[in-house]
Scaffold this motif. Structure first.
Motif, PDB file in Angstrom:
ATOM      1  N   GLY A  22       0.724  -1.096  -0.068  1.00 52.91           N
ATOM      2  CA  GLY A  22       0.146   0.043   0.060  1.00 52.91           C
ATOM      3  C   GLY A  22       0.954   1.300  -0.053  1.00 52.91           C
ATOM      4  O   GLY A  22       0.228   2.053  -0.123  1.00 52.91           O
ATOM      5  N   LYS A  23       2.179   1.188   0.098  1.00 51.74           N
ATOM      6  CA  LYS A  23       2.948   2.227  -0.118  1.00 51.74           C
ATOM      7  C   LYS A  23       3.191   2.882  -1.288  1.00 51.74           C
ATOM      8  O   LYS A  23       3.041   2.188  -2.212  1.00 51.74           O
ATOM      9  N   VAL A  24       3.162   4.054  -1.655  1.00 50.98           N
ATOM     10  CA  VAL A  24       3.295   4.717  -2.872  1.00 50.98           C
ATOM     11  C   VAL A  24       4.886   5.332  -2.780  1.00 50.98           C
ATOM     12  O   VAL A  24       5.292   5.932  -2.118  1.00 50.98           O
ATOM     13  N   LEU A  25       5.606   4.824  -4.038  1.00 50.68           N
ATOM     14  CA  LEU A  25       6.776   5.544  -4.317  1.00 50.68           C
ATOM     15  C   LEU A  25       6.627   6.922  -4.904  1.00 50.68           C
ATOM     16  O   LEU A  25       5.864   7.021  -5.924  1.00 50.68           O
ATOM     17  N   VAL A  26       7.260   7.891  -4.606  1.00 46.49           N
ATOM     18  CA  VAL A  26       7.212   8.968  -5.166  1.00 46.49           C
ATOM     19  C   VAL A  26       8.835   9.570  -5.470  1.00 46.49           C
ATOM     20  O   VAL A  26       9.643   9.718  -4.564  1.00 46.49           O
ATOM     21  N   ASP A  27       9.083   9.634  -6.454  1.00 53.37           N
ATOM     22  CA  ASP A  27      10.439   9.870  -7.059  1.00 53.37           C
ATOM     23  C   ASP A  27      10.441  11.404  -7.228  1.00 53.37           C
ATOM     24  O   ASP A  27       9.891  11.897  -8.230  1.00 53.37           O
ATOM     25  N   VAL A  28      11.156  12.331  -6.339  1.00 54.93           N
ATOM     26  CA  VAL A  28      11.193  13.602  -6.326  1.00 54.93           C
ATOM     27  C   VAL A  28      12.664  14.040  -7.095  1.00 54.93           C
ATOM     28  O   VAL A  28      13.531  14.055  -6.045  1.00 54.93           O
ATOM     29  N   PRO A  29      12.526  14.534  -8.175  1.00 52.35           N
ATOM     30  CA  PRO A  29      13.807  14.754  -8.728  1.00 52.35           C
ATOM     31  C   PRO A  29      14.427  16.078  -8.136  1.00 52.35           C
ATOM     32  O   PRO A  29      13.775  17.097  -7.571  1.00 52.35           O
ATOM     33  N   TYR A  30      15.822  16.515  -8.387  1.00 49.56           N
ATOM     34  CA  TYR A  30      16.275  17.672  -8.215  1.00 49.56           C
ATOM     35  C   TYR A  30      15.698  18.862  -8.964  1.00 49.56           C
ATOM     36  O   TYR A  30      15.428  18.536 -10.334  1.00 49.56           O
ATOM     37  N   PRO A  31      15.470  20.041  -8.643  1.00 48.15           N
ATOM     38  CA  PRO A  31      15.789  20.652  -7.373  1.00 48.15           C
ATOM     39  C   PRO A  31      14.580  20.409  -6.222  1.00 48.15           C
ATOM     40  O   PRO A  31      14.768  20.664  -5.219  1.00 48.15           O
ATOM     41  N   ASP A  32      13.689  20.067  -6.592  1.00 48.48           N
ATOM     42  CA  ASP A  32      12.471  19.735  -5.631  1.00 48.48           C
ATOM     43  C   ASP A  32      12.696  18.878  -4.636  1.00 48.48           C
ATOM     44  O   ASP A  32      12.282  18.950  -3.531  1.00 48.48           O
ATOM     45  N   ALA A  33      13.771  17.918  -4.865  1.00 44.56           N
ATOM     46  CA  ALA A  33      14.105  16.974  -3.806  1.00 44.56           C
ATOM     47  C   ALA A  33      14.845  17.639  -2.734  1.00 44.56           C
ATOM     48  O   ALA A  33      14.764  17.229  -1.440  1.00 44.56           O
ATOM     49  N   VAL A  34      15.723  18.604  -2.903  1.00 43.05           N
ATOM     50  CA  VAL A  34      16.225  19.301  -1.993  1.00 43.05           C
ATOM     51  C   VAL A  34      15.277  20.255  -1.228  1.00 43.05           C
ATOM     52  O   VAL A  34      15.316  20.341   0.046  1.00 43.05           O
ATOM     53  N   VAL A  35      13.949  20.844  -1.752  1.00 43.40           N
ATOM     54  CA  VAL A  35      13.317  21.283  -0.922  1.00 43.40           C
ATOM     55  C   VAL A  35      12.565  20.605  -0.032  1.00 43.40           C
ATOM     56  O   VAL A  35      12.247  20.848   1.080  1.00 43.40           O
ATOM     57  N   VAL A  36      12.191  19.226  -0.647  1.00 46.69           N
ATOM     58  CA  VAL A  36      11.639  18.315   0.341  1.00 46.69           C
ATOM     59  C   VAL A  36      12.383  17.839   1.564  1.00 46.69           C
ATOM     60  O   VAL A  36      11.947  17.658   2.756  1.00 46.69           O
ATOM     61  N   ALA A  37      13.573  17.607   1.279  1.00 47.10           N
ATOM     62  CA  ALA A  37      14.455  17.376   2.195  1.00 47.10           C
ATOM     63  C   ALA A  37      14.610  18.405   3.292  1.00 47.10           C
ATOM     64  O   ALA A  37      14.626  18.018   4.432  1.00 47.10           O
ATOM     65  N   ALA A  38      14.682  19.427   3.063  1.00 46.27           N
ATOM     66  CA  ALA A  38      14.905  20.638   3.807  1.00 46.27           C
ATOM     67  C   ALA A  38      13.415  20.594   4.577  1.00 46.27           C
ATOM     68  O   ALA A  38      13.328  21.043   5.730  1.00 46.27           O
ATOM     69  N   LEU A  39      12.268  20.750   4.072  1.00 43.83           N
ATOM     70  CA  LEU A  39      10.927  20.610   4.820  1.00 43.83           C
ATOM     71  C   LEU A  39      10.950  19.281   5.703  1.00 43.83           C
ATOM     72  O   LEU A  39      10.407  19.694   6.813  1.00 43.83           O
ATOM     73  N   LEU A  40      11.318  18.334   5.311  1.00 43.68           N
ATOM     74  CA  LEU A  40      11.505  17.141   6.327  1.00 43.68           C
ATOM     75  C   LEU A  40      12.480  17.503   7.351  1.00 43.68           C
ATOM     76  O   LEU A  40      12.026  16.931   8.459  1.00 43.68           O
ATOM     77  N   ASP A  41      13.462  18.125   7.301  1.00 44.94           N
ATOM     78  CA  ASP A  41      14.336  18.326   8.466  1.00 44.94           C
ATOM     79  C   ASP A  41      13.587  19.484   9.253  1.00 44.94           C
ATOM     80  O   ASP A  41      13.982  19.307  10.373  1.00 44.94           O
ATOM     81  N   VAL A  42      13.075  20.437   8.623  1.00 44.89           N
ATOM     82  CA  VAL A  42      12.598  21.225   9.661  1.00 44.89           C
ATOM     83  C   VAL A  42      11.233  20.757  10.508  1.00 44.89           C
ATOM     84  O   VAL A  42      11.061  20.948  11.717  1.00 44.89           O
ATOM     85  N   ALA A  43      10.486  19.758   9.769  1.00 48.27           N
ATOM     86  CA  ALA A  43       9.551  19.211  10.251  1.00 48.27           C
ATOM     87  C   ALA A  43       9.797  18.200  11.282  1.00 48.27           C
ATOM     88  O   ALA A  43       9.182  18.267  12.661  1.00 48.27           O
ATOM     89  N   ALA A  44      10.873  17.560  11.141  1.00 51.62           N
ATOM     90  CA  ALA A  44      11.290  16.616  12.205  1.00 51.62           C
ATOM     91  C   ALA A  44      11.847  17.394  13.365  1.00 51.62           C
ATOM     92  O   ALA A  44      11.522  17.167  14.413  1.00 51.62           O
ATOM     93  N   GLU A  45      12.301  18.376  13.283  1.00 48.92           N
ATOM     94  CA  GLU A  45      13.025  19.456  14.560  1.00 48.92           C
ATOM     95  C   GLU A  45      11.521  19.819  15.172  1.00 48.92           C
ATOM     96  O   GLU A  45      11.487  19.785  16.432  1.00 48.92           O
TER      97      GLU A  45
END
Length: 80
Positions: A22-45
């Protein structure tokens, strides 16, 4: 944060890539991947998420963000 994450995931979502669990694979290419990683880092904090690795911490933050953004089986994002 949840809305921006949802927007970026929707942009790159390919519905045929759902796994047997049931998991969905989402391949987020650069440069959006950098934005997603930053959002996840802030959200984790913000959420106080922790994991054994950066990826586990980001995954925990992603799960929380997706719950907030309504990315579940009833979500309009999952509608054909």
């Amino acid at each position: 944060m949840a809305e921006e994450t949802r927007r970026l995931l929707r942009l790159h979502l390919v519905s045929e890539e759902e796994g047997g669990d049931g998991k969905v694979l989402v391949d987020v290419p650069y440069p959006d991947a950098v934005v997603v990683a930053a959002l996840l880092d802030v959200a984790a904090e913000c959420f106080g998420e922790r994991g054994d690795s950066v990826e586990e911490t980001r995954q925990a933050a992603l799960e929380t963000l997706l719950q907030l953004a309504g990315f579940d089986s009833e979500s309009q994002l999952r509608q054909p």
